[in-house]
Design a protein around this motif. Structure first.
Motif, short mmCIF file in Angstrom:
data_model
loop_
_atom_site.label_atom_id
_atom_site.label_comp_id
_atom_site.label_asym_id
_atom_site.label_seq_id
_atom_site.Cartn_x
_atom_site.Cartn_y
_atom_site.Cartn_z
N THR A 199 0.82 -1.21 0.00
CA THR A 199 0.00 0.00 0.00
C THR A 199 0.85 1.25 0.00
O THR A 199 0.41 2.31 -0.48
CB THR A 199 -0.91 0.00 1.25
OG1 THR A 199 -1.60 -1.24 1.33
CG2 THR A 199 -1.93 1.13 1.18
N ARG B 272 -5.15 1.77 -3.41
CA ARG B 272 -4.44 1.28 -2.24
C ARG B 272 -5.38 0.53 -1.29
O ARG B 272 -4.94 -0.33 -0.52
CB ARG B 272 -3.74 2.44 -1.52
CG ARG B 272 -2.66 3.10 -2.39
CD ARG B 272 -1.95 4.23 -1.67
NE ARG B 272 -1.06 4.93 -2.56
CZ ARG B 272 0.20 4.60 -2.81
NH1 ARG B 272 0.72 3.53 -2.20
NH2 ARG B 272 0.94 5.29 -3.64
N SER B 273 -6.67 0.84 -1.37
CA SER B 273 -7.63 0.15 -0.52
C SER B 273 -7.77 -1.33 -0.88
O SER B 273 -8.15 -2.14 -0.04
CB SER B 273 -9.01 0.83 -0.62
OG SER B 273 -8.94 2.17 -0.21
N ILE C 74 -13.63 -1.98 -5.62
CA ILE C 74 -13.08 -1.23 -4.49
C ILE C 74 -12.12 -0.16 -4.98
O ILE C 74 -12.09 0.97 -4.46
CB ILE C 74 -12.38 -2.19 -3.51
CG1 ILE C 74 -13.44 -3.06 -2.82
CG2 ILE C 74 -11.56 -1.44 -2.48
CD1 ILE C 74 -12.88 -4.10 -1.91
N ALA C 75 -11.31 -0.47 -6.01
CA ALA C 75 -10.40 0.54 -6.56
C ALA C 75 -11.16 1.73 -7.11
O ALA C 75 -10.73 2.89 -6.95
CB ALA C 75 -9.54 -0.09 -7.64
N MET D 158 -7.95 -4.32 1.82
CA MET D 158 -9.05 -5.27 1.84
C MET D 158 -8.55 -6.71 1.74
O MET D 158 -8.96 -7.58 2.52
CB MET D 158 -10.02 -4.97 0.69
CG MET D 158 -11.18 -5.94 0.53
SD MET D 158 -10.84 -7.34 -0.61
CE MET D 158 -10.55 -6.51 -2.17
N HIS E 262 -14.12 2.86 -6.14
CA HIS E 262 -14.89 3.60 -5.15
C HIS E 262 -14.08 4.04 -3.94
O HIS E 262 -14.47 4.99 -3.25
CB HIS E 262 -16.07 2.75 -4.67
CG HIS E 262 -17.12 2.54 -5.71
ND1 HIS E 262 -17.02 1.56 -6.69
CD2 HIS E 262 -18.29 3.19 -5.95
CE1 HIS E 262 -18.10 1.61 -7.47
NE2 HIS E 262 -18.89 2.58 -7.05
N ALA E 263 -12.97 3.36 -3.65
CA ALA E 263 -12.20 3.71 -2.45
C ALA E 263 -10.73 3.92 -2.72
O ALA E 263 -9.97 4.17 -1.78
CB ALA E 263 -12.37 2.62 -1.39
N GLY E 264 -10.30 3.82 -3.96
CA GLY E 264 -8.90 4.02 -4.29
C GLY E 264 -8.16 2.71 -4.40
O GLY E 264 -8.52 1.71 -3.77
#
Length: 408
Positions: free
Chosen positions: A309, A380-381, A373-374, A385, A376-378
Motif C-alpha cells: 500500500t 491502495r484500498s 473497491i479501486a 481489503m 470507489h475507495a482508491g
C-alpha cells in the motif's frame, strides 16, 4: 492398467513418481495453451469483428472468463466420475478434449464462436485438476504435499511461459497457427498419458459403492470446508490485484514507456516466487504438518500486502510481489494435502472437484471485487481489503485446527 496384487512397494513407488512427472508435463502444456492467448486475445477479437477497441477489451474478458466458468461448473462432476471409473480415464478425456477445442479456436469466424469454444474448453478440459486428484490419491501420504507442490510449480511455470510464447509465436506463424500448435502440444500430453500413466486401482468397497460417496462419508466436515474457503481465498488474493496493477504501476514509474514493462514484471514476480516455493514448502508441509503451513502462509500474505500500500517505486512492488508469491506457492499443495487426509479414498476426487470450483470462484470474484473497491475507495484500498481477508483466513484456520488437533 491396474496394479497386480503381487506388486512390490518399489514398483508402486515407480508408478507414482512416473505418474507425477507425466501429469506435470500434461498440466504444464495445458496451462501454457490456455494462457498463451493473453497477449493477442484482443487483437484476435478485433479480427473476428469487434466494432471498437472498447468492445474488443470487453469481449476478450468474456472469452477468457468463459473457460473458468465452464470448468467451475463441471469440476465436481469430473471428480465424482474419477472416483467411480478411475483418474486415468479422466486425464485421457481432458487432454483429448483440450487438444480438439484448442485447435478449434484457430478456425472460429465470429466472437460468439470464440466464446462458445472457450466455454466448451472449460467443460471438457480439467487436466490439471484431474492430475491433482491422481497425484493426491496415488502418492504415499507422507510425500503428498511435496508431490502436489512439484505439480503446482509446473502449473505456475505454465502461467509464466504461456504469455511469453503467446507474445512471440503469432508474429512468426500467425494467430490461427498458434492455436493449432498448442492443440498439437496438448495432443502429445494425451499420447503420453494414455501410454505411460499407470493407475493403482483398489477393489471397491461394497458399502461405499451403495452410498455412492459424497459429503456424508466425510468424518469431519469443518476442516474440509475450511480448505474450500482457503482455496477460494488463495485465488481471490492472487487475482484481486490484477485489474489495477498497470494503473498502479503508472503512478510509481516516471517514464510512461516503462509502465507496461514494469507491470509485466510485477505480474510475473509473484508467479516466479510461487514456482520456486511450491515444492520446498510442500516438503516442509510433509514434515511439520500442512495446516501449520496454511496458517503461516495466509498470515504472511496478509503482512506482505500491507507495505504494498505504501510503495513509492516499481522495484519495491516487484520485490514485495515476489515475496508474496513465495508465500502463496505453498498454499495450494498444502490445502490439497489436508483435503486428502480428511476425505475417504472413494470420494476424494469429488471433494477436490469442489476445491477446484472454489478456486474458480476466487478467480472470478477477485478481479470484480478489486476493480469495484479501486473505483470507489482508491487502489491502495484493494491491498488493505485483501490483507484483512488473508488475516481472517489465517485466524479461521487456526481456530479450526486448534479445536481439532488430530487433523493433519
Amino acid at each position: 492398467m491396474s496394479a497386480s496384487p503381487s506388486q512390490s512397494p518399489s514398483d508402486v513407488s515407480a508408478h507414482w513418481q512416473r505418474n507425477l512427472y507425466i501429469c506435470l508435463f500434461g498440466s504444464f502444456t495445458t496451462v501454457v495453451a490456455m494462457t498463451l492467448l493473453l497477449p493477442f486475445l484482443p487483437l484476435y477479437v478485433q479480427q473476428l469483428g469487434a466494432s471498437s477497441e472498447a468492445a474488443a477489451v470487453q469481449w476478450s474478458g468474456v472469452a477468457f472468463g468463459a473457460t473458468f466458468l465452464g470448468a467451475g461448473l463441471v469440476a465436481p462432476l469430473w471428480g465424482r466420475l474419477a472416483d467411480r471409473y478411475g483418474r486415468k480415464p479422466i486425464l485421457i478425456r481432458a487432454s483429448l478434449g483440450m487438444a480438439i477445442t484448442m485447435s478449434l479456436l484457430g478456425v472460429v469466424q465470429t466472437v460468439w464462436q470464440l466464446v462458445a469454444i472457450r466455454f466448451l474448453a472449460g467443460l471438457v478440459g480439467g487436466y490439471a485438476s484431474g492430475a491433482i486428484v491422481m497425484i493426491a490419491t496415488q502418492t504415499p501420504k507422507h510425500r503428498t504435499a511435496w508431490a502436489l507442490g512439484t505439480h503446482a510449480a509446473g502449473m505456475m511455470a505454465g502461467n509464466l511461459v504461456g504469455p511469453l510464447i503467446g507474445g512471440l509465436l503469432p508474429g512468426l506463424i500467425g494467430i490461427r497457427s498458434t492455436f493449432f500448435l498448442a492443440g498439437g502440444l496438448i495432443f502429445c500430453s494425451f499420447i503420453m498419458t494414455t501410454l505411460f500413466v499407470k493407475e493403482e486401482r483398489r477393489a471397491p468397497d461394497p458399502s461405499t459403492s451403495r452410498r455412492g460417496g459424497g459429503w456424508r462419508d466425510i468424518p469431519l466436515l469443518t476442516p474440509v470446508f475450511a480448505m474450500l474457503a482457503s482455496a477460494m481465498l488463495l485465488m481471490f488474493a492472487n487475482m484481486s490485484i490484477e485489474p489495477i496493477i498497470t494503473i498502479y504501476v503508472a503512478q510509481l514509474v516516471q517514464d510512461p514507456k516503462q509502465v507496461t514493462l514494469v507491470a509485466g514484471i510485477v505480474m510475473s514476480a509473484a508467479a516466479l516466487g510461487s514456482v520456486l516455493a511450491a515444492p520446498r514448502i510442500g516438503r516442509l508441509a510433509d514434515r511439520i504438518g500442512a495446516t501449520k503451513v496454511i496458517v503461516c502462509c495466509l498470515a504472511l500474505c496478509g503482512v506482505l500486502l500491507i507495505p504494498q500500500t505504501f510503495v513509492t517505486n516499481g522495484t519495491q512492488l516487484v520485490v514485495l510481489r515476489f515475496l508474496m508469491g513465495l508465500a502463496l506457492g505453498g498454499l495450494l499443495p498444502a490445502i490439497t494435502s489436508v483435503v486428502r487426509h480428511n476425505v475417504p479414498d472413494h470420494t476424494v476426487g469429488y471433494i477436490l472437484g469442489y476445491a477446484t470450483s472454489a478456486q474458480y470462484i476466487g478467480q472470478v470474484t477477485g478481479p470484480l471485487a478489486g476493480g469495484f473497491i479501486a473505483a470507489h475507495a482508491g487502489m491502495r484500498s484493494v491491498f488493505v481489503m485483501t490483507s484483512v481477508l488473508m488475516f481472517a483466513g489465517a485466524a479461521f484456520n487456526a481456530w479450526v485446527f486448534l479445536r481439532k488437533p488430530r487433523t493433519p
